[in-house]
Design an enzyme around this catalytic site. Sequence first.
Site, short mmCIF file in Angstrom:
data_model
loop_
_atom_site.label_atom_id
_atom_site.label_comp_id
_atom_site.label_asym_id
_atom_site.label_seq_id
_atom_site.Cartn_x
_atom_site.Cartn_y
_atom_site.Cartn_z
N CYS A 3 0.83 -1.21 0.00
CA CYS A 3 0.00 0.00 0.00
C CYS A 3 0.86 1.26 0.00
CB CYS A 3 -0.93 0.00 1.21
SG CYS A 3 -2.26 -1.20 1.05
N1 LIG Z 1 -4.31 -6.08 2.16
C1 LIG Z 1 -4.34 -4.86 2.61
O1 LIG Z 1 -3.85 -4.56 3.69
C2 LIG Z 1 -5.03 -3.76 1.84
C3 LIG Z 1 -5.40 -2.57 2.50
C4 LIG Z 1 -6.03 -1.58 1.80
C5 LIG Z 1 -6.25 -1.74 0.44
N2 LIG Z 1 -5.86 -2.89 -0.19
C6 LIG Z 1 -6.11 -3.00 -1.61
O2 LIG Z 1 -6.93 -4.13 -1.85
C7 LIG Z 1 -6.57 -4.74 -3.09
C8 LIG Z 1 -6.25 -6.20 -2.86
O3 LIG Z 1 -5.17 -6.32 -1.97
P1 LIG Z 1 -4.87 -7.69 -1.21
O4 LIG Z 1 -3.77 -7.45 -0.29
O5 LIG Z 1 -6.13 -8.27 -0.70
O6 LIG Z 1 -4.37 -8.55 -2.44
P2 LIG Z 1 -3.83 -10.04 -2.47
O7 LIG Z 1 -2.47 -9.99 -3.08
O8 LIG Z 1 -4.01 -10.72 -1.17
O9 LIG Z 1 -4.75 -10.69 -3.59
C9 LIG Z 1 -6.10 -10.97 -3.37
C10 LIG Z 1 -6.46 -12.17 -4.19
O10 LIG Z 1 -6.74 -11.79 -5.53
C11 LIG Z 1 -6.48 -12.93 -6.34
N3 LIG Z 1 -6.46 -12.55 -7.74
C12 LIG Z 1 -5.50 -11.91 -8.43
N4 LIG Z 1 -5.89 -11.69 -9.70
C13 LIG Z 1 -7.14 -12.20 -9.81
C14 LIG Z 1 -8.08 -12.29 -10.87
N5 LIG Z 1 -7.81 -11.77 -12.07
N6 LIG Z 1 -9.25 -12.89 -10.62
C15 LIG Z 1 -9.52 -13.41 -9.42
N7 LIG Z 1 -8.70 -13.34 -8.37
C16 LIG Z 1 -7.51 -12.75 -8.57
C17 LIG Z 1 -5.17 -13.42 -5.78
O11 LIG Z 1 -4.93 -14.78 -6.13
C18 LIG Z 1 -5.37 -13.24 -4.28
O12 LIG Z 1 -5.84 -14.42 -3.65
C19 LIG Z 1 -5.39 -3.93 -3.64
O13 LIG Z 1 -5.88 -2.96 -4.54
C20 LIG Z 1 -4.84 -3.26 -2.41
O14 LIG Z 1 -4.18 -2.06 -2.72
C21 LIG Z 1 -5.28 -3.90 0.49
#
Ligand SMILES: NC(=O)c1ccc[n+]([C@@H]2O[C@H](COP(=O)([O-])OP(=O)(O)OC[C@H]3O[C@@H](n4cnc5c(N)ncnc54)[C@H](O)[C@@H]3O)[C@@H](O)[C@H]2O)c1
Length: 391
Positions: free
Chosen positions: A243
């Site tokens: 992030c």
């Molecule tokens: N994790 C955090 O702390 C956090 C906090 C705020 C915002 N975000 C935002 O949330 C979003 C996701 O982050 P995250 O950490 O959960 O990601 P992550 O890396 O844990 O991925 C989430 C899931 O998405 C799946 N994925 C990837 N491409 C895909 C597709 N085309 N179709 C279906 N599934 C798919 C991955 O296999 C994974 O299991 C990002 O934009 C991030 O910036 C995350």
Amino acid sequence: MAAVDAGWTVIGVDNLEAKVVQINSGSSPVEDISDAQLQAAISKGMYKATTDFSAVSQASVITICVPTPLNEKSEPDITLLRGAVTGIAPFVANETLVVSESTSYPGTLRDVIIPIVASLKPKDSFTTYFASAPERVDPGNAIWNQKNTPRLVGPINVDSREPVLAFYQSICDSVVLVSTPEVAEAAKLLENTFRLVNIALINEFTQLSFASGINVHEVIAAASSKPYGFMPFRPGVGVGGHCIPVDPLYLTWWGRENGIIPELIESAAAINNAMPKYVADRALSLIDARIKNPRVLILGVAYKPGVGDVRETPSSSLRVHLQSRGAQVAWNDPLVPIWEGTRPVELDWDCDVAILATSQAGINLESLIARGIRILDCTNSNAGRKGISSL
Ligand SMILES: NC(=O)c1ccc[n+]([C@@H]2O[C@H](COP(=O)([O-])OP(=O)(O)OC[C@H]3O[C@@H](n4cnc5c(N)ncnc54)[C@H](O)[C@@H]3O)[C@@H](O)[C@H]2O)c1
């Protein structure tokens, strides 16, 4: 799980088969969700994971929360987001709410997501509601969670307002309605850029203070006594996770696309990126200069305490800088079993200096102190302890 707690039946669609198998076997891949919580949801029939995108046809609400990383030019890479939207679009049922939770630049919902869905749906007698509601999650935070963290929602039009408010009001204590998806998308970038810039300020201030013999932590504590207009940030090895180092670059790219050069943000990113080198120099300065190939132990390589996530961890750059100075580098982190193909060593590894990069529970400094090993603490969690120098 927050939606399950609110009584929703949830299907998690993911393109990673191994993750789906893991989740359906009751093993949680997310630190803040226990196996017991996941298993309870699965056994009640309220949660399951699948790789089958057609499952979204059963949904009245679809939240998209796939990763939004940077490409090799450090610009937004929304390939996964496009892929996910293209995957769900054929199966979106009439009158479904589609929400983008992924962090991205303003205009992503309107200019990327909606056109993809619209291109695969009938033009007449078919309604899809759209909104942006950026994820606000702080992994490992025991106080703030999905339920009690206010949620921004930016519906695309008046018709989408009620469905998106109803969904998030069912899972969050407080929902903040903003006028457009772009406001919600921009607010998310502002929140994380605010952190990047303030961390850079304190990292730069730390270097100024140290060079002039002033204890930066005492200065921060002193400034914090002001009851208004100041918020303390702490120095460290840099910024990590997907992030804080990433989202501000979505903002700088968007700024440049709109003809604005975001000098302050780019400068802040550069200052933070230079911190691992500064930390390496400070740590090596604690060692007898006659030792040509010092042995350096990095303690805590996850990007923050309480998690085993090493994505974008500044310890990667720290290790590279130490190695470029001839150091042999080993590491220990109770929450990280393997890092960049290397395994941890025990705390009794024979070293010349240790760097506490992330303050993980379970790292016992006593044995290192007892052996007379100098420790550079980059976490401000051991102020005043003998044998430990603070950054
Ligand atoms: N994790 C955090 O702390 C956090 C906090 C705020 C915002 N975000 C935002 O949330 C979003 C996701 O982050 P995250 O950490 O959960 O990601 P992550 O890396 O844990 O991925 C989430 C899931 O998405 C799946 N994925 C990837 N491409 C895909 C597709 N085309 N179709 C279906 N599934 C798919 C991955 O296999 C994974 O299991 C990002 O934009 C991030 O910036 C995350």
